[in-house]
Design an enzyme around this catalytic site. Structure first.
Site, short mmCIF file in Angstrom:
data_model
loop_
_atom_site.label_atom_id
_atom_site.label_comp_id
_atom_site.label_asym_id
_atom_site.label_seq_id
_atom_site.Cartn_x
_atom_site.Cartn_y
_atom_site.Cartn_z
CB SER A 125 -29.26 -9.21 -43.15
OG SER A 125 -30.27 -9.39 -44.13
CE1 TYR A 138 -25.16 -8.90 -46.75
CE2 TYR A 138 -27.34 -9.90 -46.79
CZ TYR A 138 -26.51 -8.84 -46.46
OH TYR A 138 -27.04 -7.73 -45.86
N1 LIG Z 1 -29.73 -2.31 -47.80
C1 LIG Z 1 -30.35 -3.37 -47.30
O1 LIG Z 1 -31.44 -3.75 -47.78
C2 LIG Z 1 -29.77 -4.11 -46.15
C3 LIG Z 1 -30.56 -5.10 -45.55
C4 LIG Z 1 -30.05 -5.80 -44.48
C5 LIG Z 1 -28.79 -5.53 -43.98
N2 LIG Z 1 -28.04 -4.56 -44.59
C6 LIG Z 1 -26.71 -4.30 -44.06
O2 LIG Z 1 -26.59 -2.94 -43.74
C7 LIG Z 1 -25.22 -2.53 -43.86
C8 LIG Z 1 -25.13 -1.29 -44.73
O3 LIG Z 1 -25.64 -1.63 -46.00
P1 LIG Z 1 -26.10 -0.54 -47.05
O4 LIG Z 1 -27.27 -1.13 -47.75
O5 LIG Z 1 -26.19 0.79 -46.44
O6 LIG Z 1 -24.87 -0.67 -48.08
P2 LIG Z 1 -23.98 0.43 -48.86
O7 LIG Z 1 -24.79 1.60 -49.25
O8 LIG Z 1 -23.28 -0.35 -49.92
O9 LIG Z 1 -22.93 0.88 -47.75
C9 LIG Z 1 -21.96 -0.01 -47.28
C10 LIG Z 1 -21.03 0.73 -46.35
O10 LIG Z 1 -20.09 -0.20 -45.82
C11 LIG Z 1 -18.77 0.29 -46.05
N3 LIG Z 1 -17.85 -0.80 -46.30
C12 LIG Z 1 -18.02 -1.87 -47.12
N4 LIG Z 1 -16.92 -2.64 -47.11
C13 LIG Z 1 -16.03 -2.04 -46.28
C14 LIG Z 1 -14.71 -2.33 -45.86
N5 LIG Z 1 -14.06 -3.42 -46.29
N6 LIG Z 1 -14.11 -1.49 -45.00
C15 LIG Z 1 -14.74 -0.38 -44.56
N7 LIG Z 1 -15.98 -0.05 -44.91
C16 LIG Z 1 -16.62 -0.86 -45.77
C17 LIG Z 1 -18.88 1.18 -47.26
O11 LIG Z 1 -17.82 2.12 -47.21
P3 LIG Z 1 -16.97 2.60 -48.51
O12 LIG Z 1 -17.96 2.69 -49.65
O13 LIG Z 1 -16.42 3.92 -48.09
O14 LIG Z 1 -15.95 1.54 -48.71
C18 LIG Z 1 -20.23 1.83 -47.06
O15 LIG Z 1 -20.13 2.94 -46.22
C19 LIG Z 1 -24.47 -3.74 -44.42
O16 LIG Z 1 -23.87 -4.45 -43.36
C20 LIG Z 1 -25.58 -4.57 -45.04
O17 LIG Z 1 -25.26 -5.94 -45.10
C21 LIG Z 1 -28.51 -3.85 -45.66
#
Ligand SMILES: NC(=O)c1ccc[n+]([C@@H]2O[C@H](COP(=O)([O-])OP(=O)(O)OC[C@H]3O[C@@H](n4cnc5c(N)ncnc54)[C@H](OP(=O)(O)O)[C@@H]3O)[C@@H](O)[C@H]2O)c1
Length: 238
Positions: A125, A138
């Site tokens: 991130s 985080y």
């Molecule tokens: N959105 C942003 O602005 C942003 C910015 C920078 C980085 N990121 C990074 O991008 C990645 C995806 O984020 P997102 O925004 O798409 O979030 P999201 O919609 O909340 O999706 C998170 C995903 O991770 C899975 N997950 C979480 N904990 C888990 C665990 N213990 N075991 C297995 N799977 C797990 C969830 O699966 P289940 O729901 O099936 O458990 C879900 O598929 C993350 O690493 C986040 O830190 C996001």
């Protein structure tokens, strides 16, 4: 290509899985949510259910896989420290367990399945570029991921495996929908997926977007901490 994506049941990972499938690739989508995994299966994606923070589950779920061309370790969670004087160590452990240790378990299972010419991508991130309010857990987890990715890039290069670190700004997903603060230049998951897929295909080592936002954070990250603290604390007062 044979592509494996963790965190494919929601947000950025889900969009990537659907888009790679639409391009005709064989996709393995990982997550925990049974209904979302079923939706992936309905879309022609192989679902794999495991908690990334549970070593045995990870190793057993990934044991039967043949070789892969692209692995995107994207699963992650975000929790903020609301009261710094009452630091929640269990929160730090939860975030680290999924965002860092979970990546380690997936690497243990998947690195032997990556052949020369393949690519590994870790989801970091842009938040780890500089200290952000309440992001102790985080930000620290994503700083660890960034170090992991850069070190793996060094060590896997002689094995012909390319490594990319993905560092988004804000992307509209269930993870950021929970945030109670302004999220400048937030992009849609479809745009995030488009940029990530394009840059991975080009073999870019550090993928960050949207550039106007991430370049600004990188610049601010170069300031001495005292100067950045003045800016951040002024912003918080407003
Ligand atoms: N959105 C942003 O602005 C942003 C910015 C920078 C980085 N990121 C990074 O991008 C990645 C995806 O984020 P997102 O925004 O798409 O979030 P999201 O919609 O909340 O999706 C998170 C995903 O991770 C899975 N997950 C979480 N904990 C888990 C665990 N213990 N075991 C297995 N799977 C797990 C969830 O699966 P289940 O729901 O099936 O458990 C879900 O598929 C993350 O690493 C986040 O830190 C996001």
């Amino acid at each position: 290509m044979r592509v494996l994506i963790t965190g494919a049941t929601s947000g950025i990972g889900r969009q990537l899985a659907l888009d790679y499938r639409a391009e005709g690739h064989e996709v393995f989508g990982c997550g925990r949510n049974p209904a979302a995994l079923q939706e992936l299966a309905d879309a022609g994606i192989h679902p794999l259910a495991f908690d990334a923070g549970e070593r045995r589950q990870v190793l057993e779920s990934l044991a039967e896989l043949a070789s892969l061309d692209l692995v995107i370790l994207n699963a992650g969670s975000c929790e903020y420290i609301d009261h710094p004087r009452q630091f929640d160590g269990a929160l730090l452990q939860r975030v680290m367990q999924t965002n860092v240790i979970g990546v380690g378990y997936c690497l243990e299972a998947l690195l032997p399945r990556l052949a020369p010419g393949s690519r590994l991508a870790l989801m970091g991130s842009i938040a780890s570029e500089l200290p952000l309010p309440r992001a102790e857990a985080y930000g620290a987890s994503k700083a660890a991921v960034a170090y992991l990715a850069r070190t793996l890039a060094l060590d896997l290069r002689p094995h012909g495996i390319g490594v990319s670190l993905i560092r988004p700004g804000f992307v509209r997903t269930p993870l950021t929908d929970k945030n109670d603060f302004a999220m400048p230049m937030r992009v849609e998951a479809t745009e995030a997926s488009r940029v990530i897929r394009r840059e991975l295909a080009r073999g870019v080592a550090e993928i960050h977007f949207p550039k106007r936002f991430t370049r600004l954070l990188k610049l601010l990250g170069k300031l001495p901490d005292r100067a950045w603290q003045r800016i951040a604390l002024k912003g918080l007062k407003r």
